[in-house]
Design a protein around this motif. Structure first.
Motif, short mmCIF file in Angstrom:
data_model
loop_
_atom_site.label_atom_id
_atom_site.label_comp_id
_atom_site.label_asym_id
_atom_site.label_seq_id
_atom_site.Cartn_x
_atom_site.Cartn_y
_atom_site.Cartn_z
N UNK A 206 0.84 -1.20 0.00
CA UNK A 206 0.00 0.00 0.00
C UNK A 206 0.88 1.25 0.00
N UNK A 207 0.31 2.36 -0.52
CA UNK A 207 0.98 3.65 -0.51
C UNK A 207 0.72 4.38 0.81
N UNK A 208 1.74 5.09 1.29
CA UNK A 208 1.64 5.85 2.54
C UNK A 208 2.20 7.25 2.36
N UNK A 209 1.52 8.20 2.95
CA UNK A 209 2.03 9.56 3.08
C UNK A 209 2.81 9.65 4.38
N UNK A 210 4.04 10.17 4.34
CA UNK A 210 4.81 10.40 5.56
C UNK A 210 4.43 11.78 6.08
N UNK A 211 3.79 11.83 7.25
CA UNK A 211 3.27 13.08 7.78
C UNK A 211 3.81 13.29 9.19
N UNK A 212 4.78 14.20 9.33
CA UNK A 212 5.37 14.48 10.65
C UNK A 212 4.40 15.25 11.54
N UNK A 213 3.29 15.71 11.01
CA UNK A 213 2.27 16.38 11.82
C UNK A 213 1.22 15.43 12.35
N UNK A 214 1.31 14.15 11.99
CA UNK A 214 0.34 13.16 12.46
C UNK A 214 0.92 12.42 13.65
N UNK A 215 0.19 12.38 14.75
CA UNK A 215 0.68 11.73 15.95
C UNK A 215 0.84 10.23 15.76
N UNK A 216 -0.09 9.61 15.03
CA UNK A 216 -0.12 8.16 14.95
C UNK A 216 -0.34 7.72 13.51
N UNK A 217 0.16 6.56 13.18
CA UNK A 217 -0.02 5.97 11.85
C UNK A 217 -1.50 5.65 11.62
N UNK A 218 -1.98 5.93 10.42
CA UNK A 218 -3.41 5.75 10.13
C UNK A 218 -3.59 4.92 8.86
N UNK A 219 -4.61 4.07 8.89
CA UNK A 219 -4.94 3.21 7.75
C UNK A 219 -6.33 3.52 7.26
N UNK A 220 -6.52 3.41 5.95
CA UNK A 220 -7.87 3.49 5.40
C UNK A 220 -8.61 2.19 5.72
N UNK A 221 -9.92 2.23 5.60
CA UNK A 221 -10.71 1.01 5.85
C UNK A 221 -10.31 -0.10 4.89
N UNK A 222 -10.08 0.26 3.62
CA UNK A 222 -9.72 -0.75 2.62
C UNK A 222 -8.39 -1.42 2.94
N UNK A 223 -7.40 -0.63 3.36
CA UNK A 223 -6.09 -1.20 3.72
C UNK A 223 -6.20 -2.09 4.94
N UNK A 224 -6.94 -1.62 5.95
CA UNK A 224 -7.10 -2.41 7.17
C UNK A 224 -7.77 -3.75 6.89
N UNK A 225 -8.77 -3.74 6.01
CA UNK A 225 -9.47 -4.98 5.67
C UNK A 225 -8.57 -5.93 4.90
N UNK A 226 -7.84 -5.39 3.92
CA UNK A 226 -6.98 -6.23 3.10
C UNK A 226 -5.84 -6.84 3.92
N UNK A 227 -5.31 -6.05 4.86
CA UNK A 227 -4.18 -6.51 5.67
C UNK A 227 -4.63 -7.22 6.94
N UNK A 228 -5.94 -7.36 7.12
CA UNK A 228 -6.52 -8.02 8.29
C UNK A 228 -6.04 -7.37 9.59
N UNK A 229 -6.05 -6.04 9.57
CA UNK A 229 -5.75 -5.27 10.78
C UNK A 229 -7.07 -5.01 11.49
N UNK A 230 -7.22 -5.57 12.66
CA UNK A 230 -8.49 -5.48 13.38
C UNK A 230 -8.43 -4.42 14.46
N UNK A 231 -9.60 -3.88 14.79
CA UNK A 231 -9.68 -2.93 15.88
C UNK A 231 -9.33 -3.62 17.18
#
Length: 216
Positions: free
Chosen positions: A109-134
């Motif tokens: 997956x593509x990622x934006x490197x954002x030094x203003x973001x406190x935490x790494x964030x995933x889209x719903x589609x990426x989370x589902x494809x990578x089986x990242x669960x809440x």
């Protein structure tokens, strides 16, 4: 689920383990108080203090993840990243931002490197494809983006790879409001030995460089 599986799960969820232990102590104290009031009250008091501690730690965690940083969401442009020695170097895209291609639990997956973001964030589609669960203890946080404030759910990434960088057990959020955008936040960058910008190049230096894991 066996007792061993339950204990292993609780070992990975310290806040949940603390809360469960506190509830058990309060219940046990109530039973003992009928026979030994003083001891029962002591155990109940310790249980109540543990419950308060679990609540305060949860509040601190959520506050850390919602410090008000904005997420920039420009149009996607993806120059190739490259590994030089112990460094991963990423050229700035035409939109003025740094983009990289990473593997999330084996999914590219593509990622934006954002030094203003406190935490790494995933889209719903990426989370589902990578089986990242809440997370089991569902916690919602509010995030400000270019499209307004969105609600996100806390999660954890088993493994995220790019260049010669590998991050495991990485805290993240799943944010529907991001569309298809994924974001590398400061919680990953802070794990590195160092990172810097040289002109139009972002240089990332891991503590323990891995073999070139560039998924592109």
């Amino acid at each position: 689920m066996s007792l061993r599986d339950t204990l292993e799960f609780l070992a990975q969820q310290p806040l949940l383990a603390l809360a469960c232990g506190a509830i058990f102590a309060v219940t046990l104290g109530g039973m003992i108080k009928r026979v030994t009031p003083r001891l029962g009250r002591l155990i109940q008091g310790l249980g109540n203090l543990s419950l308060v501690a679990a609540l305060l730690l949860t509040i601190v965690q959520v506050a850390r993840l919602t410090s008000g940083h904005d997420l920039a969401l420009p149009q996607i442009g993806l120059p190739e990243q490259r590994v030089t020695g112990g460094e991963t170097r990423i050229e700035m895209s035409n939109d003025g931002h740094f983009w990289l291609q990473a593997s999330v639990n084996g999914q590219k997956r593509r990622f934006l490197v954002d030094t203003g973001a406190t935490i790494t964030a995933l889209s719903e589609g990426t989370a589902e494809a990578a089986q990242v669960e809440q997370q089991e203890l569902r916690q919602s946080v509010l995030m400000r983006t270019a499209n307004g404030t969105v609600t996100a759910e806390l999660a954890r990434i088993d493994e995220l790879r790019f260049g010669n960088v590998v991050a495991r057990d990485l805290d993240a959020v799943i944010a529907p409001g991001l569309g298809e955008t994924n974001v590398i936040g400061m919680n990953l960058l802070s794990r590195l030995a160092s990172w810097r910008v040289e002109g139009r190049t972002l240089v990332l230096v891991p503590n323990h460089p891995q073999n070139n894991t560039d998924p592109s």
